[in-house]
Enzyme design. Structure first.
Site, mmCIF file in Angstrom:
data_model
loop_
_atom_site.group_PDB
_atom_site.id
_atom_site.type_symbol
_atom_site.label_atom_id
_atom_site.label_comp_id
_atom_site.label_asym_id
_atom_site.label_seq_id
_atom_site.Cartn_x
_atom_site.Cartn_y
_atom_site.Cartn_z
ATOM 1 N N HIS A 9 -28.653 -26.623 35.319
ATOM 2 C CA HIS A 9 -29.333 -25.448 35.866
ATOM 3 C C HIS A 9 -28.592 -24.902 37.088
ATOM 4 O O HIS A 9 -28.544 -25.571 38.109
ATOM 5 C CB HIS A 9 -30.755 -25.884 36.257
ATOM 6 C CG HIS A 9 -31.630 -24.794 36.742
ATOM 7 N ND1 HIS A 9 -32.134 -24.771 38.022
ATOM 8 C CD2 HIS A 9 -32.103 -23.689 36.126
ATOM 9 C CE1 HIS A 9 -32.900 -23.710 38.167
ATOM 10 N NE2 HIS A 9 -32.902 -23.034 37.035
ATOM 11 N N GLU A 36 -26.586 -23.348 32.553
ATOM 12 C CA GLU A 36 -27.520 -22.225 32.715
ATOM 13 C C GLU A 36 -27.053 -21.383 33.881
ATOM 14 O O GLU A 36 -26.606 -21.929 34.899
ATOM 15 C CB GLU A 36 -28.928 -22.769 32.992
ATOM 16 C CG GLU A 36 -30.019 -21.724 33.050
ATOM 17 C CD GLU A 36 -30.348 -21.153 34.426
ATOM 18 O OE1 GLU A 36 -31.243 -20.306 34.504
ATOM 19 O OE2 GLU A 36 -29.694 -21.547 35.429
ATOM 20 N N ASP A 38 -27.932 -17.388 36.025
ATOM 21 C CA ASP A 38 -28.669 -16.130 36.161
ATOM 22 C C ASP A 38 -27.659 -15.026 36.382
ATOM 23 O O ASP A 38 -26.643 -15.252 37.056
ATOM 24 C CB ASP A 38 -29.598 -16.200 37.382
ATOM 25 C CG ASP A 38 -30.560 -17.364 37.271
ATOM 26 O OD1 ASP A 38 -31.354 -17.383 36.323
ATOM 27 O OD2 ASP A 38 -30.487 -18.274 38.128
ATOM 28 N N HIS A 51 -29.008 -16.000 41.647
ATOM 29 C CA HIS A 51 -30.412 -16.114 41.261
ATOM 30 C C HIS A 51 -31.301 -15.112 41.989
ATOM 31 O O HIS A 51 -32.046 -14.358 41.363
ATOM 32 C CB HIS A 51 -30.913 -17.542 41.536
ATOM 33 C CG HIS A 51 -32.376 -17.702 41.239
ATOM 34 N ND1 HIS A 51 -33.354 -17.493 42.190
ATOM 35 C CD2 HIS A 51 -33.031 -18.015 40.091
ATOM 36 C CE1 HIS A 51 -34.536 -17.683 41.648
ATOM 37 N NE2 HIS A 51 -34.368 -18.000 40.370
ATOM 38 N N GLU A 123 -29.377 -16.051 31.809
ATOM 39 C CA GLU A 123 -30.689 -15.443 32.065
ATOM 40 C C GLU A 123 -30.518 -14.099 32.759
ATOM 41 O O GLU A 123 -29.900 -14.017 33.829
ATOM 42 C CB GLU A 123 -31.542 -16.372 32.952
ATOM 43 C CG GLU A 123 -32.898 -15.732 33.225
ATOM 44 C CD GLU A 123 -33.792 -16.527 34.175
ATOM 45 O OE1 GLU A 123 -33.483 -17.707 34.462
ATOM 46 O OE2 GLU A 123 -34.788 -15.941 34.628
#
Ligand code: G3P
Ligand code: CA
Length: 263
Positions: A9, A36, A38, A51, A123
């Site tokens: 993450h 992962e 963003d 993020h 994301e």
């Protein structure tokens, strides 16, 4: 018990500053199945891995990411706020992989250069001032890298995630072959039967939701979906999601999750 995929993450973001190249390379070294990240758009239309809406927490800048150009963001330090960016024997920051803004292009270059299979969860963050442009630019970039129409034997496989159902829908429309994850913080009424909208086949509930609703993971899986849970950092949460039979574990500490899985 199935063995879930382990996703880092924001990289190995417990040990190193989140969304830095160093944090992602560490996660690959540790053996994570995937990463992962963003993404947000800069004022001049570049996708960057950050993020928060604001720069203040993870850089020495202030204000909105979306109000800055790429060149302005490149001038900031995105790592020195974190203890992992500083050498153990002093207070000199480590090399720029620990402190430099990470563009999505640089992250794609790194995973393609890894020389082994990597799953990348991207994301898109909403709401934001650029709305659908985020997904449009993302799909354009993925097409340029040959990642928008995946083949089963491609070593790098991209999945796009969002909390915003409309963003997931845009990805389904723009690039129907890309898998998508609908992220869930709460439990919308329409989800009670476990069915996801727009052809999405992966649900991404937060660990708080999984704890509060023990029937959620079985219901989602019984309806034919995969389930990736975030952010699973504590040992007891890891046991909970393993017992529930989830398909993916998204964690700041991939090495720990991999050790628990005997990998
Ligand atoms: O992987 C999903 C998770 O990252 C969603 O929450 O706030 O960490 O982006 P957040
Ligand atoms: Ca995220």
């Amino acid at each position: 018990m199935t063995t879930p995929l382990v996703f880092a993450h924001r990289g190995s973001s417990y040990d190193l500053p989140e969304h830095t190249l160093a944090a992602y390379l560490r996660a690959l070294d540790e053996g994570a199945d995937g990463l992962e990240c963003d993404v947000r758009l800069t004022r001049d239309g570049h996708l960057v891995c950050v993020h928060d809406r604001r720069l203040d927490r993870t850089s020495n800048g202030h204000g909105l990411v979306s109000a800055r150009t790429l060149a302005e963001l490149e001038a900031l330090d995105f790592g020195s706020w974190h203890p992992g960016a500083v050498a153990a024997d002093g207070d000199e920051p480590l090399d720029e992989s620990h402190t430099r803004l990470l563009t999505l292009e640089r992250l794609l270059d790194a995973v393609l250069a890894a020389g082994r299979p990597v799953r990348l969860l991207i994301e898109t963050k909403h709401p934001c001032r650029y709305g659908r442009d985020v997904e449009r630019r993302l799909v354009t970039l993925l097409r340029r890298y040959g990642l928008a129409e995946p083949r089963p034997d491609d070593p790098v496989q991209v999945t796009v995630m969002s909390f915003a159902p409309i963003a997931v829908r845009r990805i389904r429309d723009l690039a129907p072959d890309l898998p998508t994850v609908l992220l869930l913080e709460g439990l919308p009424r329409w989800l009670r039967l476990g069915r996801l909208p727009f052809g999405t086949r992966i649900a991404g509930p937060g660990i708080g939701l999984v704890r509060a609703r023990p029937q959620l993971v079985p219901a989602l899986r019984a309806a034919g979906n995969q389930v990736y849970v975030w952010t699973v950092n504590e040992a007891e949460d890891l046991e909970l999601v393993l017992a529930a039979g989830v398909d993916g574990v998204i964690t700041d500490r991939p090495a720990r999750a991999l050790a628990r899985l005997g990998r």
